[in-house]
Design a protein around this motif. Structure first.
Motif, PDB file in Angstrom:
ATOM      1  N   GLN A 287       0.823  -1.210   0.000  1.00  0.00           N
ATOM      2  CA  GLN A 287       0.000   0.000   0.000  1.00  0.00           C
ATOM      3  C   GLN A 287       0.855   1.258   0.000  1.00  0.00           C
ATOM      4  OE1 GLN A 287      -2.359  -0.944   3.465  1.00  0.00           O
ATOM      5  NE2 GLN A 287      -4.023  -1.858   2.258  1.00  0.00           N
ATOM      6  N   ARG A 288       1.955   1.253   0.747  1.00  0.00           N
ATOM      7  CA  ARG A 288       2.866   2.396   0.720  1.00  0.00           C
ATOM      8  C   ARG A 288       3.518   2.553  -0.647  1.00  0.00           C
ATOM      9  NH1 ARG A 288       6.286   0.181   5.415  1.00  0.00           N
ATOM     10  NH2 ARG A 288       7.772   1.862   4.966  1.00  0.00           N
TER      11      ARG A 288
ATOM     12  N   GLN B 198       2.223   1.582  -3.515  1.00  0.00           N
ATOM     13  CA  GLN B 198       1.202   2.064  -4.446  1.00  0.00           C
ATOM     14  C   GLN B 198       1.104   3.584  -4.409  1.00  0.00           C
ATOM     15  OE1 GLN B 198      -2.122  -0.561  -3.075  1.00  0.00           O
ATOM     16  NE2 GLN B 198      -2.451  -0.923  -5.256  1.00  0.00           N
ATOM     17  N   GLU B 199       1.146   4.160  -3.214  1.00  0.00           N
ATOM     18  CA  GLU B 199       1.055   5.609  -3.086  1.00  0.00           C
ATOM     19  C   GLU B 199       2.274   6.281  -3.721  1.00  0.00           C
ATOM     20  OE1 GLU B 199      -0.810   9.051  -2.347  1.00  0.00           O
ATOM     21  OE2 GLU B 199      -1.634   7.037  -2.002  1.00  0.00           O
ATOM     22  N   LEU B 200       3.462   5.726  -3.481  1.00  0.00           N
ATOM     23  CA  LEU B 200       4.690   6.304  -4.032  1.00  0.00           C
ATOM     24  C   LEU B 200       4.812   6.092  -5.538  1.00  0.00           C
ATOM     25  CD1 LEU B 200       7.192   5.335  -1.199  1.00  0.00           C
ATOM     26  CD2 LEU B 200       6.446   7.643  -1.802  1.00  0.00           C
TER      27      LEU B 200
ATOM     28  N   LYS C 173       2.719   6.711  -7.700  1.00  0.00           N
ATOM     29  CA  LYS C 173       2.099   7.835  -8.412  1.00  0.00           C
ATOM     30  C   LYS C 173       3.129   8.884  -8.809  1.00  0.00           C
ATOM     31  CE  LYS C 173      -2.207   7.154  -5.801  1.00  0.00           C
ATOM     32  NZ  LYS C 173      -3.095   7.716  -4.751  1.00  0.00           N
ATOM     33  N   SER C 174       4.220   8.959  -8.040  1.00  0.00           N
ATOM     34  CA  SER C 174       5.296   9.901  -8.356  1.00  0.00           C
ATOM     35  C   SER C 174       6.548   9.183  -8.844  1.00  0.00           C
ATOM     36  CB  SER C 174       5.630  10.740  -7.123  1.00  0.00           C
ATOM     37  OG  SER C 174       5.929   9.899  -6.012  1.00  0.00           O
TER      38      SER C 174
END
Length: 640
Positions: free
Chosen positions: A267-268, A270-272, A274-275
Motif C-alpha cells: 500500500q505504501r 502504491q502511493e509512491l 504515483k510519483s
C-alpha cells in the motif's frame, strides 16, 4: 527417436501459423478442443466451453478466499489421474494463460497497457544506471525459485556487460544464501530483518540502488523487510516489486517480530508509485497447474518480465534504441511464441515425462547433465523438487559442465556442504554414474554453441551404464555440428531438437532458457504426479517448513475435507509431531517451532488428510500410505 521442430519463431511460416493456428487446451477433464485465432476472434464449435474453463478462475465466486497464486487451476483438476500426454497438454494450457488478453477489469495481465507502461519506466531507471554506473547498483532479490532466477538474470546481464567491457552493475540476493541456489532453505524466507541486513550489506557505499524484490504471491517476509528498508531511505533506494497477485491480495498476516504486513508495504508502494518513487509490476498469470507451485508460471513470468526490462535498458544505454511501448510488447510476444514452439514438441516431452516417472516410481533417479546457462535451469528445476514434492535431493539432480567455475556464484564452491552440492559433471561421472542402470533416466541439455564433441564424449560414458539416455538440443539454422549430433542421436533413446533462427543474440539465449525451463518443469512435475505426489492438482506432499507452507497446508486440508480450520491444524500438528493426542507443550508452541520440527518429518500433509477423511489413528494412516503411496488411491481404499 528424434523430435525435430524446424519451425522458428520469426519466420513467415511461423507468423502464418500463429495468426490462424490450432492451439490445444484442456477443459478440466480428459476431453480436448481446438480453437483458432482469426483477426482477434475465436472460431471453433468447442471454443465456448474451452474459454469458460480457461477463464473460470477469474470469476469472483471461484475460490474467493484464496489469492490467484494459491487457487487451484480448473484446467488440471484431475492431473493426478491423467496420462503423461494429457499432463503435458494440461501444462501447456496453463502456460498459455500467461499471455491471455485482459478481460474486463477483474485482473490486469502480462500484456496489459499498465503493466507494459510500468516495465518501460523501470527499464528507463535501469538504463540511467547503465549510463552512469559509478556508486550505483541494480539488486534482484527473492526466496526459493525467485531468488534462483534473480541469480540467473543478474549473472546473464553482468556477462553481457563484461562482453561490452562495461563494469558489472547487477547483484543478487537469495534468502538462505548461496546454498539456497541448490537446496531448499525455507526458514530464512520468514525473516524480514535478515532480508534488510542482506540488502544493506550488498549496497554498502552505494549512493543509488534500484532494488527489485520478487515475491510471486506478494507474501515473503524476507522481501517485505527489504522493501521496507528501501521505503525508509528513498534518497538511496528505488524499490520495484514483482509478483503475480493483485495488490489487495497481498499477504495481510502480521510478520512475527515486527509491525509490518506485506500488504502494508504494498500500500505504501502504491502511493509512491504515483510519483515514480516506487514501482509495482503485478500482472495475474492465472493459477498454477499444481496449486501454489510458483516455480512454474510464476518463475517463467518473472524471467520474462525482468529479461524484457533489462534487454530494453541495455539497448537504450548501448545502442541508443528508444524504450517504447511497441518494443516492450513485441519482445513479450516473442516469448509467447517460444511457448508454442516448445509445446509443439509435446510428443517428445511426453516421452521424457514417462521415462522420468518410471524411474521415480521404481525408486531410481533422474539426472540432468547440462552445459552453459541451460545447465543452471537444470540445477534450479532439480532444487525445487524437495520443497514441492517432498523429494530426496538425489531423486532429481542437476549437474553443470564446469561446476562452480561456470556457476560463478557469490560464495564460490559449496561442495564441502555435502553431496547434494556436488554439481560438476566430474562429480556425476565419479560419484553417481557408477551406480546407475537402465532404470535411471539421464537427460543431456545443450545448444549448438556448446562443445558438442564434449557432449558426445559424456554421452558415450553414460551409455556404458544405462540405455535410458535422452537429450534436449537447441540449434540454429545452418548448424555445423550435424555430424556429431547424429552420433549423439544414435546414443540416445530420444532427442528433442528445437531449431531457432539465425543469427543468434542474447535474447535468443533467453528464449532457449525459457524453452528448457518449460520442458524440465513438465518433466519433473509429470514424473512426481506419476509417482503419486499430487492429490487432484495439489502439492499433497509439500514440506511444511515455513509459515507460508504451514498456512498453505492448513488451507489445503480445509478444502479437501470440508473440516474447520482448527480441526485441520490439529490434524496437521499431530502428523508433524507423530502423536494421536496433542500435548500442552505442542499447542503452546509458536509456528517457528512447528516448522522446525516438520523439517525432519515426512508425509505430513498426506497423513493428516487420511486421518481427517477416515477418522483413523496416525499409525493406521502410516500403514495405509505404505500400502498405497498414491494418496488419492489410499484415501479411496480407506473409504471403500
Amino acid at each position: 527417436m528424434v523430435f525435430d521442430d524446424t519451425l522458428n519463431a520469426f519466420s513467415p511460416k511461423w507468423r502464418r501459423r500463429s495468426s490462424a493456428a490450432a492451439h490445444r487446451c484442456c477443459n478440466g477433464t480428459t476431453s480436448w478442443f481446438h480453437f483458432i485465432t482469426i483477426k482477434g476472434t475465436m472460431a471453433g464449435s468447442d471454443w465456448t466451453c474451452g474459454l469458460s474453463t480457461m477463464r473460470e478462475w477469474e470469476s469472483p465466486d471461484y475460490e474467493p478466499s484464496l489469492p490467484v497464486s494459491e487457487k487451484s487451476n480448473p484446467l488440471t483438476r484431475d492431473i493426478d489421474r491423467a496420462s503423461a500426454s494429457h499432463m503435458v497438454r494440461m501444462l501447456q494450457a496453463c502456460d498459455t494463460q500467461m499471455f491471455q488478453e485482459e478481460a474486463g477489469t477483474t485482473y490486469q495481465r502480462l500484456l496489459s497497457d499498465k503493466v507494459v507502461k510500468t516495465m518501460m519506466e523501470v527499464a528507463e531507471r535501469v538504463a540511467l544506471i547503465l549510463k552512469d554506473p559509478q556508486d550505483s547498483l541494480v539488486v534482484l532479490s527473492g526466496c526459493g525459485t525467485s531468488g534462483r532466477l534473480a541469480f540467473l538474470i543478474a549473472s546473464s546481464f553482468n556477462r553481457a556487460l563484461r562482453q561490452l567491457k562495461q563494469s558489472s552493475v547487477y547483484s543478487y540476493i537469495i534468502a538462505g544464501g548461496d546454498r539456497a541456489l541448490l537446496s531448499s532453505q525455507e526458514a530464512p524466507e520468514d525473516d524480514p530483518k535478515l532480508g534488510m541486513l542482506s540488502l544493506k550489506k550488498v549496497c554498502e557505499g552505494k549512493r543509488r540502488v534500484l532494488f527489485i524484490g520478487i515475491s510471486c504471491g506478494l507474501s515473503a517476509p524476507f522481501v517485505a523487510g527489504q522493501l521496507d528498508l528501501c521505503l525508509q531511505h528513498p534518497e538511496v533506494y528505488t524499490p520495484v516489486l514483482v509478483g503475480f497477485n493483485p495488490a489487495h491480495q497481498a499477504r495481510d498476516e502480521p510478520i512475527p517480530g515486527c509491525t509490518l504486513t506485506f500488504r502494508s508495504v504494498v500500500q505504501r508502494m502504491q502511493e509512491l508509485s504515483k510519483s515514480q518513487m516506487a514501482f509495482l509490476i503485478n500482472p495475474s498469470v492465472g493459477p498454477e497447474g499444481i496449486s501454489g507451485s510458483s516455480r512454474m508460471k510464476g518463475g517463467s513470468a518473472t524471467k520474462i518480465l525482468l529479461e524484457v526490462i533489462m534487454s530494453a535498458a541495455h539497448a537504450a544505454a548501448f545502442s541508443h534504441t528508444p524504450i517504447t511501448h511497441k518494443g516492450i510488447l513485441q519482445h513479450l510476444r516473442a516469448y509467447e511464441k517460444t511457448l508454442d514452439i516448445t509445446y509443439s514438441q509435446s510428443e517428445g516431452i511426453t516421452g521424457l515425462v514417462e521415462a522420468a516417472g518410471q524411474s521415480l516410481r521404481r525408486g531410481r533417479r533422474v539426472c540432468y547433465l547440462g552445459w552453459g546457462s541451460l545447465a543452471v535451469l537444470g540445477l534450479i528445476d532439480a532444487s525445487e523438487c524437495n520443497p514441492t514434492f517432498g523429494a530426496a535431493y538425489e531423486d532429481i539432480q542437476g549437474f553443470v559442465n564446469g561446476g562452480y567455475r561456470e556457476l560463478n556464484n557469490n560464495d564460490g564452491p559449496l561442495t564441502s556442504l555435502g553431496p547434494e552440492f556436488c554439481i560438476a559433471h566430474e562429480d556425476f561421472l565419479h560419484q553417481v554414474l557408477p551406480s546407475l542402470n537402465d532404470q535411471d533416466t539421464v537427460l543431456l541439455i545443450y545448444t549448438h554453441s556448446d562443445d558438442v564433441s564434449e557432449v558426445a564424449k559424456v554421452a558415450r560414458r553414460v551409455r556404458e551404464k544405462t540405455s535410458n539416455l535422452h537429450a534436449v538440443y537447441h540449434q540454429v539454422d545452418g548448424d555445423t555440428a550435424a555430424a556429431l549430433q547424429d552420433d549423439i542421436n544414435k546414443l540416445c533413446l530420444s532427442t528433442l531438437k528445437i531449431t531457432w533462427p539465425s543469427p543468434t543474440s542474447r535474447s535468443s539465449l533467453h528464449m532457449w532458457e525459457l524453452s528448457t525451463k518449460l520442458v524440465l518443469n513438465a518433466v519433473s512435475t509429470g514424473a512426481h504426479v506419476l509417482k503419486g505426489k499430487i492429490y487432484q492438482n495439489h502439492m499433497i506432499d509439500v514440506q511444511v517448513t515455513n509459515s507460508k507452507l504451514y498456512r498453505r497446508a492448513t488451507r489445503l486440508l480445509q478444502k479437501l475435507t470440508g473440516r474447520p480450520e482448527s480441526q485441520c491444524e490439529e490434524a496437521l500438528l499431530k502428523a508433524v509431531y507423530r502423536v494421536d493426542k496433542l500435548t500442552g507443550v505442542i499447542t503452546s508452541s509458536d509456528m517457528t517451532t512447528h516448522t522446525l520440527t516438520a523439517r525432519n518429518t515426512t508425509k505430513v500433509v498426506p497423513l493428516a488428510l487420511v486421518c481427517l477423511l477416515t477418522s483413523c489413528s496416525l499409525m493406521e494412516a502410516v500403514s495405509h500410505l505404505e500400502q498405497q503411496p498414491i494418496v488419492r488411491e489410499a484415501v479411496e481404499a480407506c473409504l471403500s
